[in-house]
Design an enzyme around this catalytic site. Sequence first.
Site, PDB file in Angstrom:
ATOM      1  N   SER A 129       0.838  -1.193   0.000  1.00 28.04           N
ATOM      2  CA  SER A 129       0.000   0.000   0.000  1.00 28.04           C
ATOM      3  C   SER A 129       0.878   1.251   0.000  1.00 28.04           C
ATOM      4  O   SER A 129       1.697   1.431  -0.903  1.00 28.04           O
ATOM      5  CB  SER A 129      -0.958  -0.050   1.194  1.00 28.04           C
ATOM      6  OG  SER A 129      -1.995   0.890   1.062  1.00 28.04           O
ATOM      7  N   GLU A 160     -10.257  -4.340  -5.292  1.00 25.33           N
ATOM      8  CA  GLU A 160      -9.832  -3.278  -4.375  1.00 25.33           C
ATOM      9  C   GLU A 160      -9.711  -1.934  -5.077  1.00 25.33           C
ATOM     10  O   GLU A 160      -9.529  -1.851  -6.301  1.00 25.33           O
ATOM     11  CB  GLU A 160      -8.540  -3.659  -3.670  1.00 25.33           C
ATOM     12  CG  GLU A 160      -7.325  -3.836  -4.543  1.00 25.33           C
ATOM     13  CD  GLU A 160      -6.077  -4.058  -3.688  1.00 25.33           C
ATOM     14  OE1 GLU A 160      -5.669  -3.095  -3.014  1.00 25.33           O
ATOM     15  OE2 GLU A 160      -5.537  -5.173  -3.701  1.00 25.33           O
ATOM     16  N   HIS A 212      -7.481  -5.841   0.073  1.00 22.76           N
ATOM     17  CA  HIS A 212      -6.275  -5.030   0.102  1.00 22.76           C
ATOM     18  C   HIS A 212      -5.281  -5.557   1.146  1.00 22.76           C
ATOM     19  O   HIS A 212      -5.593  -5.661   2.325  1.00 22.76           O
ATOM     20  CB  HIS A 212      -6.662  -3.584   0.429  1.00 22.76           C
ATOM     21  CG  HIS A 212      -5.534  -2.609   0.418  1.00 22.76           C
ATOM     22  ND1 HIS A 212      -4.776  -2.355  -0.702  1.00 22.76           N
ATOM     23  CD2 HIS A 212      -5.027  -1.812   1.403  1.00 22.76           C
ATOM     24  CE1 HIS A 212      -3.874  -1.438  -0.428  1.00 22.76           C
ATOM     25  NE2 HIS A 212      -3.991  -1.098   0.850  1.00 22.76           N
TER      26      HIS A 212
END
Length: 304
Positions: free
Chosen positions: A149, A238, A268
């Site tokens: 991320s 996602e 995610h």
Amino acid sequence: MLDVKLPLPVARAVLRPVFRVMLNARLPFTVQRKLMEIGAPAQRPPRGTHVERVRLGGRPAERVTVGPVSDQATVLYLHGGGYTVGSPVTHRALAGYLARETGCAVHVLDYRLAPEHPFPAGLDDAEMAFLELVASGYRPERIALGGDSAGGGLSLALALRLRDKHGYVPAALGLIAPWTDPNEVPGRDEDLVLTKPWSRSCADAYLGDGDSRDIGYAPLLAELHGLPPTYVQADRDELLHPQCVRLVGKLTAAGVRTEFSETDGLWHVAQLQASLVAPAAAITLELGDFLRQALRPAPTRSIG
């Protein structure tokens, strides 16, 4: 991986309300951080995981190992959390699995977080950590960068800074659903983990008074030539999947050897739940295998 595994529908039903509480834009980031660390023990590392608290580039870090490790190669891992939350503690289990699969120590950096420390604080910390690993004896081409991320975006930004400022090319980039352009507004309101309000609050906190077009903040805007072999994983459901598709397209067009692993039915950074969900364990092993192959010593040629 560990024996206890939840069926995907059960895992999704359990995790959705947990993430809605932890990653809530109405909560102060300090509270979100505490909630994440409280929940971290549910994400169990593999048996035999050893954690050593160290300093790296002037910042706290964890050196995570499982069994004997190579002293010639390592992974520098940058955790996710929107540049505002997350820590080596929240990502300890994932680091343990990567350490086990690669046979290398995984260094998880506790880089400074926004809004207290906006861009480029985290990137500066990552740069100093990499340079300290080099100074300690690791060759740049035997250090892999990993991240999920925001940590995936930070890993890409670090690779660009190393290329442009130091002439270094790491062994590989292992990116889990990397957030490489915080300027981009999600096309939907939410997925199982993330919401649009939370991601926008994180983007604003991280930018501070910085320039949103700076490639350190939004590395997807950069020229991506000259980067090491790169692995990208994202689930098709996602919010960051479309951005990951664009990243892979840019990497490929720039001549970077790229592997893109797309899943269906996960969420995610499901790798954090590798101990609980079999498909999450499988893609964690996939990333570990990619990094292990990249970190293998180059074959030597005999002249005899």
